[in-house]
Design a protein around this motif. Sequence first.
Motif, mmCIF file in Angstrom:
data_model
loop_
_atom_site.group_PDB
_atom_site.id
_atom_site.type_symbol
_atom_site.label_atom_id
_atom_site.label_comp_id
_atom_site.label_asym_id
_atom_site.label_seq_id
_atom_site.Cartn_x
_atom_site.Cartn_y
_atom_site.Cartn_z
ATOM 1 N N CYS A 80 35.215 47.471 39.816
ATOM 2 C CA CYS A 80 35.676 48.089 41.059
ATOM 3 C C CYS A 80 36.469 49.371 40.776
ATOM 4 N N CYS A 94 40.520 48.537 42.221
ATOM 5 C CA CYS A 94 41.438 47.643 41.505
ATOM 6 C C CYS A 94 41.158 47.641 40.001
ATOM 7 N N CYS A 145 34.863 46.287 44.873
ATOM 8 C CA CYS A 145 34.703 44.829 44.939
ATOM 9 C C CYS A 145 34.881 44.347 46.374
ATOM 10 N N CYS A 157 38.613 44.551 47.807
ATOM 11 C CA CYS A 157 39.016 45.939 48.060
ATOM 12 C C CYS A 157 38.240 46.501 49.248
HETATM 13 ZN ZN LIG Z 1 38.620 45.905 43.767
#
Ligand SMILES: [Zn+2]
Lengths: 104, 357
Positions: free
Chosen positions: B6, B9, B26, B29
């Motif tokens: 991701c 994050c 992801c 997120c």
């Molecule tokens: Zn993420």
Amino acid sequence: MITISVKVEFSGGLELLFSNQRSHTVTIPSTDPATSKPTNLQNLIFHLRDNLLKERVGLFVENDTVRPGILVLVNDTDWELEGEGDYVLKDGDEIVFISTLHGG
Amino acid sequence: MAPRTCALCENAKAMLKRPKTGQQICRECFFYVFETEVHNTITQSKLFQPGDRVAIGASGGKDSTVLARVMKTLNERYDYGLELFLLSIDEGITGYRDDSLETVKRNQQQYDMPLKILSYDELYGWTMDAIVSQVGRKNNCTFCGVFRRQALDRGAAMLHVDHIVTGHNADDIAETVLMNIKLVMRGDIARLGRCTAICTQGEDTIRRSKPFKYAYEKEIVMYAYFKKLDYFSTECIYSPDAYRGHARVFLKELEAARPSAIIDIIHSGEAFEVREEVKAMQRVQQTCKRCGYMSSNDLCKACTLLEGLERGMANAGITDRGRKQLDLQGPAPDNLRTIPFFKIPSGNPIIAIETAS
Ligand SMILES: [Zn+2]
Ligand SMILES: [Zn+2]
């Protein structure tokens, strides 16, 4: 002939083109007979078009891929992160096709 | 292909490529950025005041189902202080709306929001099934569109809400702009601006707004999928081709080639908004003599259409020529079925803007 089996799901209205059935198990050869390459997602799309699609082909496939507005997920991941049609299928994969074109 | 991480994050596996930015993110997120962007749209446009009563126009489809979920989430997370309601219109289409209303009823339970269903039958005395049996399949969408718009306002008035929010997304708005480009070609620029306005309101009417104005359809559908939201999708049996319109297909092709196309088109539509607002202010507003709903003529469109149906000249309400033919038959009979008189909850006089939609 070695085959693989994948789970295919249609939703968002796309199931209407496939006998109104959302979930299908599809068995296909593990290599594409035409190219001798491992079967990829594009091969699967053609297979679905030729074998499962009941009506209105143009609403599923366009220019050798799914029509714009249809989302594809490979094991819950956006196929745009998986190489789209070039993604090589594995036995047990789950492929989801979702139409975004139906009313909200 | 190795799994990607991701971009936000830098921890979880990326599951989605955002159409707006190309960012690979992801699931968690994605939920966060999607909800936060809607929150930003709401706060930047100052859509709500604490204590507002807000009706979510709910069809059971993907957009309004996701909207209900996101509105509930944001109202709790950011303490908007809103009272939320679901408002559904039952057009009376057997095998279509009856099924989608079942979805809305489940949403009512899942989101714990009061639900009001207002039917065409209750309001106008006609279901869409009955209208189609009279007018055939040519003009039925005209009836449905006019009746739905007024029904939403009336349902909102019954709920005493201050505000209606609808699930129109960025793709919908860009599509409308595209379709309106042909109006520009004809020099009819005045209609263009309204369709991109995030909020339309008169001084004392029920405000309407579109919190998903900048939300891409792809992300709305992915949100529904990842959250396993319960929504209904099928084609309206009376206009099965509606979703295959040229503008929509063209838009999806543009988006495939250049994902920012949708936002670019919305911005180009917005460029006309200022000019349109001036025009809207100047337009003299009045209310329908028969039912009290906002109208730019003596009779509102719904009353005209209803009179045509009731007098057995269903197409009279659609064209000026038909209207003249109806007038030649004499005035409306006294016992004509009419729409109940419209009052907005505050009891203030109605000063409204009729919007092109
Ligand atoms: Zn993420
Ligand atoms: Zn009226």
